[in-house]
Scaffold this motif. Structure first.
Motif, PDB file in Angstrom:
ATOM      1  N   UNK A  47      24.011 -24.331  -0.044  1.00 45.40           N
ATOM      2  CA  UNK A  47      24.922 -23.334   0.457  1.00 45.40           C
ATOM      3  C   UNK A  47      25.808 -23.906   1.319  1.00 45.40           C
ATOM      4  N   UNK A  48      26.792 -23.081   1.821  1.00 44.79           N
ATOM      5  CA  UNK A  48      27.467 -23.801   2.725  1.00 44.79           C
ATOM      6  C   UNK A  48      27.176 -23.060   4.168  1.00 44.79           C
ATOM      7  N   UNK A  49      26.852 -23.995   5.245  1.00 41.94           N
ATOM      8  CA  UNK A  49      26.301 -23.498   6.553  1.00 41.94           C
ATOM      9  C   UNK A  49      27.293 -22.594   7.026  1.00 41.94           C
ATOM     10  N   UNK A  50      26.693 -21.238   7.455  1.00 44.00           N
ATOM     11  CA  UNK A  50      27.603 -20.458   8.250  1.00 44.00           C
ATOM     12  C   UNK A  50      28.029 -20.870   9.560  1.00 44.00           C
ATOM     13  N   UNK A 149      16.952 -33.065   7.046  1.00 44.40           N
ATOM     14  CA  UNK A 149      17.897 -33.496   8.015  1.00 44.40           C
ATOM     15  C   UNK A 149      18.922 -32.308   8.167  1.00 44.40           C
ATOM     16  N   UNK A 150      19.360 -31.648   6.989  1.00 44.87           N
ATOM     17  CA  UNK A 150      20.260 -30.509   7.006  1.00 44.87           C
ATOM     18  C   UNK A 150      19.989 -29.479   8.053  1.00 44.87           C
ATOM     19  N   UNK A 151      18.484 -29.203   8.217  1.00 48.88           N
ATOM     20  CA  UNK A 151      18.078 -28.206   8.895  1.00 48.88           C
ATOM     21  C   UNK A 151      18.080 -28.639  10.387  1.00 48.88           C
ATOM     22  N   UNK A 152      17.870 -29.951  10.732  1.00 45.99           N
ATOM     23  CA  UNK A 152      18.163 -30.435  11.944  1.00 45.99           C
ATOM     24  C   UNK A 152      19.421 -30.472  12.543  1.00 45.99           C
ATOM     25  N   UNK A 157      19.763 -30.113  16.491  1.00 46.95           N
ATOM     26  CA  UNK A 157      20.786 -31.044  17.125  1.00 46.95           C
ATOM     27  C   UNK A 157      22.272 -30.578  16.821  1.00 46.95           C
ATOM     28  N   UNK A 158      22.581 -29.305  16.706  1.00 45.60           N
ATOM     29  CA  UNK A 158      23.794 -28.725  16.414  1.00 45.60           C
ATOM     30  C   UNK A 158      24.701 -28.813  17.428  1.00 45.60           C
ATOM     31  N   UNK A 159      24.221 -28.480  18.789  1.00 43.48           N
ATOM     32  CA  UNK A 159      25.035 -28.538  19.913  1.00 43.48           C
ATOM     33  C   UNK A 159      25.327 -30.127  20.480  1.00 43.48           C
ATOM     34  N   UNK A 184      28.606 -31.542   7.781  1.00 46.76           N
ATOM     35  CA  UNK A 184      27.481 -32.323   7.854  1.00 46.76           C
ATOM     36  C   UNK A 184      26.214 -32.081   7.066  1.00 46.76           C
ATOM     37  N   UNK A 185      25.962 -30.588   7.494  1.00 37.80           N
ATOM     38  CA  UNK A 185      24.786 -29.914   6.759  1.00 37.80           C
ATOM     39  C   UNK A 185      25.153 -29.755   5.377  1.00 37.80           C
ATOM     40  N   UNK A 186      26.421 -29.296   4.945  1.00 32.11           N
ATOM     41  CA  UNK A 186      26.669 -29.277   3.639  1.00 32.11           C
ATOM     42  C   UNK A 186      26.577 -30.455   2.911  1.00 32.11           C
ATOM     43  N   UNK A 187      27.174 -31.693   3.632  1.00 33.67           N
ATOM     44  CA  UNK A 187      26.980 -32.692   2.641  1.00 33.67           C
ATOM     45  C   UNK A 187      25.620 -33.137   2.087  1.00 33.67           C
ATOM     46  N   UNK A 188      24.710 -32.855   3.073  1.00 37.81           N
ATOM     47  CA  UNK A 188      23.302 -33.176   2.949  1.00 37.81           C
ATOM     48  C   UNK A 188      22.488 -32.362   1.705  1.00 37.81           C
TER      49      UNK A 188
END
Length: 584
Positions: A47-50, A149-152, A157-159, A184-188
Motif C-alpha cells: 500500500x502507499x504510505x499515507x 524496514x518500511x515500518x521503521x 526514523x521518519x523525521x 522509500x517505504x513504498x519501494x520497500x
C-alpha cells in the motif's frame, strides 16, 4: 545473562540451561534440516504510505522541527567509508571529505571517509561471502526484513530521514515527506509484492506425466548500485530490488547524499538485513568503479544519474565483456537525464495547466529527472497562460528548507549553481529570448536561484535541447493551427531524451493524437497532470532513448532484471521405446 551470536552476527540471549557448545540454528539451518513451518506463503498486499502535510501547529510539523534542531546540533555528521559494522585502518586514517549544506554553504553538513581501493575490494569479497546464505534464505524471511524496514522508515526514523534530506539535499518539508518517508517505504513494500509476483510465475501447462518449473535464481555475482543526490528513496530502491531477489549489492551513493544513504543502510541492518548483503561504500567514484569493473563476478549495474556518466560506465563494462573479463554478461540497468515537456492544447484549462507547470518545473528547484523544462503554448492562450504563471510565481518564496513558507530551496552544490547561473546570464543577454520572470539568483549564503521562465522567439533555440537540472523553463508559442506540426517538433527536440511529458487538453481527439504521435517521446506520459510525481504502484517510472534502459522502477520488470531464471523439467513416466512411432 550470556550471549550467543547467530551466523548473521546478531546477539541472542541464552539462559544458563543452554549448553555452552550449543549453536542457535539460523533460518537457513532450519530449512536445510527440514525444521520449518509448512505452507505456501503470500506476502502482505502493498500500500502507499499515507502522507502528512505539516500544517502550521500540527504535531508532525513540531516533530520535524525537533528533528531538524537535533540534526543541526550534530553537524557536521560523520559518515564512515563503509556502512555497517565494518571498519578498516584505511577508513580510520582517511582524510575526511566535507560536504557543505546547500542552503548555507558556509556550514559543513557531513564529512565522510574516502574509501581506498582495498576497502572496495574488501567490500566486494564480503558481499560475495554473504551471498550463499542470503540467496538460500526463504523469500518470506527476506521479505520480512524489507517490510520491517518500511515500518521503521514510516515510523521510528521518519523525521530523522526527512531532516537529513532537508538539510543535506535542500528539500522542503513536503518534498522530503514524499521522498524520504513515503516513497522509500513504498519501494520497500511494493518491491516485496513485485518479488512475490515473479516467484509465482510458473508454467501453467504441463504434458501428462511431466512437470515444468521455473527457478528464479539471483545473478551469480554481485550488483553495483550507484544512486544520485536528488532522492533518498532512489537509493533504497536501487538496493532493495536486487537484494530481495537474493542478490548481494555494492552501493555507491552520491557524495551529496552520503548521510541519508547511511541512515537507510542503518535502518536495513536494524530490520535484520545480514551485514554482508548490502555493502555501502563512500569515496572517489573512479576508485570504486575501477575495482568493481575489474572483478570477474561483476554481474549488473543499477544506476540513476546523468546520461553522460551512464554512457561512460556502459563503455567500461563493454571493454570488460570484449576482453572476456566477466563470467556473466553484466546487466546494465539505468535511468538517466531528461528534457521533459508540457504541451498545452488550445482547449486546455489554462489555470490548471499553468499551476501544474509551476510545480513540475520549479518544485525542488527543477532538480528532478522528471522536471518540466520546455513547454509549448498555443498562441490563442499564451497571454492568459503567462499571466497565470507570473501571478502564481509572485507568491512563490525561495529560501532555506527549514523555513516552511519556502517553495524553492537551493540547488545542490556550487558546480550546479555555476552551470545554471552561467546559462541564465547568457539567456538574459540573448535577443532570441524574452524573459518573463526570474533570471536572478543569490549565492552569497546559500545556492538559491529564482524560478526562471523565457519565451523563445524561435522553436529551435538551444535551451530546448540542453538539460540544466535547475529552475529554468523555456517556452515556444505556436500558432493554434500548427498543433500537428508541434507534435513533430516535440518528438525531435529534447536532447534525444525521452523521460516524461504531458499534454493539457479538454479535446479527447487531441489527447489521442498526442499519445500516438509522442509514443516514443516519453516513457511516462501524463494527461492534464504535471510530469513529476509518479507514485509507486500507480505509475512505474523510466524512459528510453538517452534517458535510460526503460526498466521501469516501481514495477515487476525492474526486479526481473536481477534474476537469471532456470527452467526445470521433471518426468514421472518412463520412455518405453527409443524409436518414434513413425519409425515403426
Amino acid at each position: 545473562m550470556k550471549q550467543l551470536t547467530t551466523m548473521w552476527g546478531s546477539a541472542i540471549s541464552r539462559s544458563p540451561l543452554v549448553q555452552p557448545t550449543a549453536r542457535v540454528p539460523t533460518l537457513v539451518d532450519r530449512a536445510r534440516r527440514g525444521i520449518a513451518t509448512g505452507g505456501h506463503y503470500v506476502v502482505p498486499k502493498p500500500f502507499n504510505e499515507p502522507n502528512f502535510h505539516y500544517f502550521k501547529g500540527s504535531p508532525e510539523r513540531q516533530k520535524l522541527i525537533t528533528a531538524l534542531k537535533d540534526l543541526r546540533s550534530q553537524l557536521p555528521v560523520q559518515v564512515p567509508a563503509r556502512g555497517g559494522p565494518t571498519s578498516s585502518q584505511a577508513q580510520k586514517n582517511a582524510q575526511p571529505v566535507s560536504m557543505p549544506m546547500p542552503s548555507e554553504h558556509g556550514t559543513v553538513f557531513a564529512q565522510y571517509a574516502d574509501a581506498s581501493g582495498s576497502d572496495v575490494s574488501d567490500a566486494i569479497e564480503s558481499a560475495l561471502t554473504a551471498k550463499l546464505a542470503w540467496q538460500d534464505m526463504p523469500f518470506t524471511d527476506r521479505a520480512a526484513i524489507f517490510l520491517r524496514a518500511a515500518e521503521l522508515v514510516s515510523g521510528k526514523y521518519r523525521y530523522e530521514l526527512m531532516a537529513a534530506t532537508m538539510l543535506g539535499q535542500g528539500k522542503n518539508a513536503w518534498q522530503a515527506e514524499i521522498d524520504a518517508a513515503a516513497e522509500l517505504a513504498d519501494f520497500f513494500r511494493f518491491n516485496v509484492g513485485f518479488a512475490q509476483e515473479i516467484y509465482d510465475k510458473q508454467p501453467t501447462i504441463n504434458s501428462h506425466g511431466h512437470h515444468g518449473r521455473t527457478d528464479w535464481r539471483p545473478l551469480e555475482g554481485f550488483v553495483y548500485a550507484i544512486s544520485p543526490f536528488n532522492f533518498t528513496a532512489i537509493g533504497g530502491n536501487l538496493i532493495s530490488a536486487p537484494a530481495l531477489m537474493g542478490n548481494v549489492v555494492v552501493w555507491k551513493p552520491s557524495p551529496m547524499s552520503v548521510y541519508p544513504s547511511y541512515l537507510v543502510h542503518k535502518i536495513l541492518l536494524e530490520a535484520g538485513l545480514p551485514p554482508g548483503v548490502i555493502q555501502l561504500i563512500n569515496g572517489d567514484p573512479e576508485v570504486v568503479t575501477q575495482k568493481v569493473f575489474e572483478h570477474r563476478e561483476f554481474s549488473a549495474l543499477s544506476f540513476i544519474g546523468s546520461s553522460s556518466v551512464f554512457r561512460s560506465l556502459y563503455s567500461k563494462a563493454a571493454e570488460g565483456v570484449v576482453s572476456n573479463r566477466y563470467r556473466d554478461l553484466p546487466r546494465m540497468v539505468g535511468e538517466t537525464s531528461g528534457k521533459n515537456f508540457h504541451l498545452v492544447h488550445p482547449s486546455a484549462d489554462i489555470e490548471n495547466a499553468a499551476k501544474h507547470t509551476i510545480r513540475a518545473s520549479f518544485e525542488y528547484s527543477g532538480q528532478k529527472c522528471s522536471a518540466c523544462s520546455r513547454i509549448y503554448i498555443p498562441q490563442s492562450q499564451a497571454s492568459a497562460f503567462l499571466d497565470v504563471m507570473k501571478r502564481e510565481l509572485n507568491a512563490v518564496k525561495v529560501g532555506p528548507p527549514e523555513d516552511f513558507e519556502n517553495f524553492l530551496g537551493p540547488v545542490i552544490n556550487q558546480a550546479a549553481f555555476d552551470k545554471i547561473t552561467k546559462a541564465i546570464d547568457s539567456a538574459n543577454k540573448d535577443d532570441q529570448l524574452v524573459r518573463v520572470t526570474g533570471g536572478t539568483y543569490d549565492g552569497s549564503k546559500g545556492l538559491f536561484i529564482d524560478p526562471t521562465l523565457y519565451v523563445s522567439k524561435t522553436p529551435d533555440h538551444p535551451l530546448f535541447e540542453q538539460e540544466l537540472f535547475g529552475p529554468v523553463l523555456v517556452a515556444h508559442i505556436y500558432p493554434d493551427a500548427e498543433f500537428d506540426d508541434v507534435l513533430g517538433v516535440i518528438d525531435r527536440q529534447g536532447g534525444n531524451f525521452a523521460l516524461t511529458g504531458a499534454i493539457f487538453s479538454n479535446d479527447q481527439a487531441a489527447v489521442r493524437k498526442a499519445e500516438n504521435r509522442l509514443r516514443y517521446a516519453a516513457g511516462n506520459f501524463y494527461v492534464n497532470c504535471k510530469t513529476t510525481g509518479a507514485v509507486i504502484g500507480q505509475q512505474s517510472f523510466g524512459g528510453s532513448r538517452s534517458s535510460g534502459t526503460c526498466d521501469k522502477a516501481g514495477s515487476v520488470n525492474l526486479l526481473m532484471r536481477f534474476t537469471a531464471p532456470r527452467t526445470l523439467k521433471e518426468e514421472y513416466n518412463k520412455l518405453e521405446n527409443v524409436m518414434y512411432p513413425s519409425n515403426l
